[in-house]
Structure formats: structure tokens, C-alpha cells
Design an enzyme around this catalytic site. Structure first.
Site, PDB file in Angstrom:
ATOM      1  N   ASP A  46      47.416 -39.424  13.413  1.00  0.00           N
ATOM      2  CA  ASP A  46      46.365 -40.240  14.435  1.00  0.00           C
ATOM      3  C   ASP A  46      46.196 -39.820  15.641  1.00  0.00           C
ATOM      4  OD1 ASP A  46      45.135 -43.307  14.527  1.00  0.00           O
ATOM      5  OD2 ASP A  46      45.592 -42.711  16.283  1.00  0.00           O
ATOM      6  N   TYR A  51      42.515 -38.399  23.656  1.00  0.00           N
ATOM      7  CA  TYR A  51      44.199 -37.939  23.773  1.00  0.00           C
ATOM      8  C   TYR A  51      44.338 -36.365  24.123  1.00  0.00           C
ATOM      9  CZ  TYR A  51      45.124 -41.866  20.779  1.00  0.00           C
ATOM     10  OH  TYR A  51      45.214 -43.178  20.213  1.00  0.00           O
ATOM     11  N   LYS A  76      38.781 -40.456  17.247  1.00  0.00           N
ATOM     12  CA  LYS A  76      37.883 -41.566  17.403  1.00  0.00           C
ATOM     13  C   LYS A  76      37.211 -40.981  18.598  1.00  0.00           C
ATOM     14  CE  LYS A  76      42.429 -44.127  17.365  1.00  0.00           C
ATOM     15  NZ  LYS A  76      43.264 -42.930  17.308  1.00  0.00           N
ATOM     16  N   HIS A 109      36.555 -46.070  19.296  1.00  0.00           N
ATOM     17  CA  HIS A 109      38.037 -46.442  19.920  1.00  0.00           C
ATOM     18  C   HIS A 109      38.117 -47.578  20.380  1.00  0.00           C
ATOM     19  CE1 HIS A 109      41.409 -43.983  21.606  1.00  0.00           C
ATOM     20  NE2 HIS A 109      41.959 -45.119  21.425  1.00  0.00           N
TER      21      HIS A 109
END
Length: 274
Positions: A46, A51, A76, A109
């Protein structure tokens, strides 16, 4: 090798119930962390545009030697990119960074309701799903009223709602709504960013079963039927977090963990962002 249960989503695709999260893992450390997770038996990774480590995820999977189809990957769109055209651009950028032709699961998200763009964002996800470039589409951090609006204004039910979920915040209302509408609930921050692991109740249950408090929490979430994505960069903990299928929590354990609920969040309330 541990056999991880699969959850069948409302579109017929299947997702491993236990996955590996890469939030806050630096890009240059991500390939090794992903490789360690895959070697330990995880088949679900994930990540997210926010990120900053999608390239590392793709590299780690390629270095593993596993077939792309053997690893389920989620990414996301970040809330500042919510909107129809910007979401399509974000999706294309995620594909490019991962180095893939398709993404197994693509999520909104955050709904970011103040900017009021999550419905048009969802329509963009419907498009990439129809095109076959996202095999499944879902949401993250959606309250039930956000989900109800999608149901009123769009044609597709999300396959997943990924929310902050741990013993302090078990999200019973969200889980009930999701289950009633065929949406799988997925837990981020399943260990409350590690802050809950010193709780005496969890230590007592862990001692009873000869496991760690983290293993207790992950097992609790699995028994709730939730998809769980713990994160670690330590190989030993990566292995421990997947070694949760050799014991089962009993009714007393579940009652004790239920008593830990406080409503405390480690992240933002979804209504407060954007």
C-alpha cells in the site's frame, strides 16, 4: 510461507487481507523494505502519491522476481489533486512512477470536503476503472456521510474504505455502514503509530498467547474482518506482523480490547481537511 486470506471485493477482484504499508519510508529505503516484505510472504503493498515512494515500491517488486500479477498494489490521489482532470493527471503520474501498466486499487486519499471536489474525483476514478487501468477503485478516510453522497450522485460503489482504525478507534459505525453496502473496510495506522503497544491490556493478552502486542492488534483486526496494512522497516517486525495466523483471540480477549476504545485519532478527522 504464510497463506494470507483473500477478501473478495464488490467488483469480483480479491485483495490479500494483510498487507504492507510504506507510509513515511524514505524513497531510497523503500525497495529494501518492500523486498523484505515480499520475502516474508506479503503480497499486498500500500503506497500513495503523497508518500513520495512509488518508484521505490515498483523497484522493490521488480527486484523480487515475482510476477507483477502476484503482488496487489494500492496507490492514492492526494487531496490537493482532487478534481476530475487533476486526478487523471495524478493517476498517470502514479502509473509512471510505479512503472506499471495497471494499478490494482486506486483510492481517493481524503475527501477534503471543504474544497468539495471528491465527487468529481470519484468520477475520474470511475473513468480509469472503465479504461481498465485501475482494476479496482475505492476511497480512504470517508465518513458515512461522504459515502452517502457518492451513492446519491455517482454510479459506482467503492470497493474499499481505508480509514484510521485501531483499538482506540475501532470505527464500528463506519464498519457497519461499509458492510451493509458491500464496501470492505481497511485499516491504516492499525497500531496507532506504535503508541498503543505499551497498553497493559494488550501486553496481558499478548503474554497469554505468547505473541507480541502488535501481533495481538493485527490479529484483532483480522478477526473483525478488516483488511490490515501494518508498516515497519525492521525485517524482524515485518516478519512478526505477518505471523498472526497461528493463534486466535477468544471472547475474553475481544471484550478486553473493546474496552480500550477512546475515540482518539493519531491523524486528522476527515471533515477537517481541505
Amino acid at each position: 510461507m504464510t497463506t494470507i486470506p483473500q477478501v473478495t471485493l464488490n467488483d469480483g477482484n480479491a485483495i490479500p487481507q494483510l498487507g504492507f504499508g510504506v507510509y513515511k519510508i524514505p524513497e531510497d529505503q523503500t525497495p529494501e523494505a518492500v523486498l523484505a516484505a515480499l520475502e516474508a510472504g506479503y503480497r499486498h503493498i500500500d503506497t500513495a502519491a503523497f508518500y513520495g515512494n512509488e518508484r521505490g515500491v515498483g523497484e522493490g517488486i521488480r527486484r523480487s522476481g515475482l510476477d507483477r500479477g502476484d503482488v496487489f498494489v494500492t496507490s492514492k490521489v492526494w487531496w490537493t489533486e482532487n478534481g476530475y482532470d487533476s486526478t487523471l493527471r495524478s493517476f498517470d503520474a502514479s502509473l509512471e512512477r510505479l512503472g506499471f501498466d495497471t494499478i490494482d486499487l486506486f483510492l481517493i486519499h481524503w475527501p477534503a470536503p471543504r474544497s468539495d471536489k471528491y465527487v468529481e474525483t470519484w468520477r475520474a476514478l470511475e473513468r480509469v476503472h472503465e479504461e481498465g487501468r485501475a482494476r479496482s477503485i475505492g476511497v480512504a478516510n470517508f465518513h458515512t456521510h461522504h459515502l452517502e453522497r457518492l451513492a446519491r450522485e455517482t454510479a459506482t460503489v467503492p470497493v474499499v474504505n481505508q480509514v484510521e482504525l485501531h483499538p482506540w478507534l475501532p470505527q464500528a459505525g463506519v464498519r457497519r455502514y461499509d458492510a451493509a453496502h458491500g464496501i470492505a473496510t481497511e485499516a491504516w495506522s492499525p497500531l496507532a503509530r506504535g503508541r498503543i503497544l505499551q497498553d497493559p491490556t494488550l501486553e496481558r493478552v499478548a503474554s497469554k498467547h505468547g505473541v507480541t502486542p502488535a501481533q495481538v492488534v493485527i490479529r484483532w483486526e483480522l478477526q473483525l474482518g478488516v483488511i490490515v496494512i501494518p508498516k515497519s522497516t525492521t525485517p524482524e517486525r515485518i516478519r512478526q506482523n505477518i505471523d498472526v495466523f497461528g493463534f486466535e483471540l477468544d471472547g475474553d480477549d475481544l471484550d478486553a480490547i473493546a474496552a480500550l476504545e477512546t475515540g482518539e485519532r493519531t491523524g486528522k478527522d476527515p471533515d477537517d481537511l481541505g
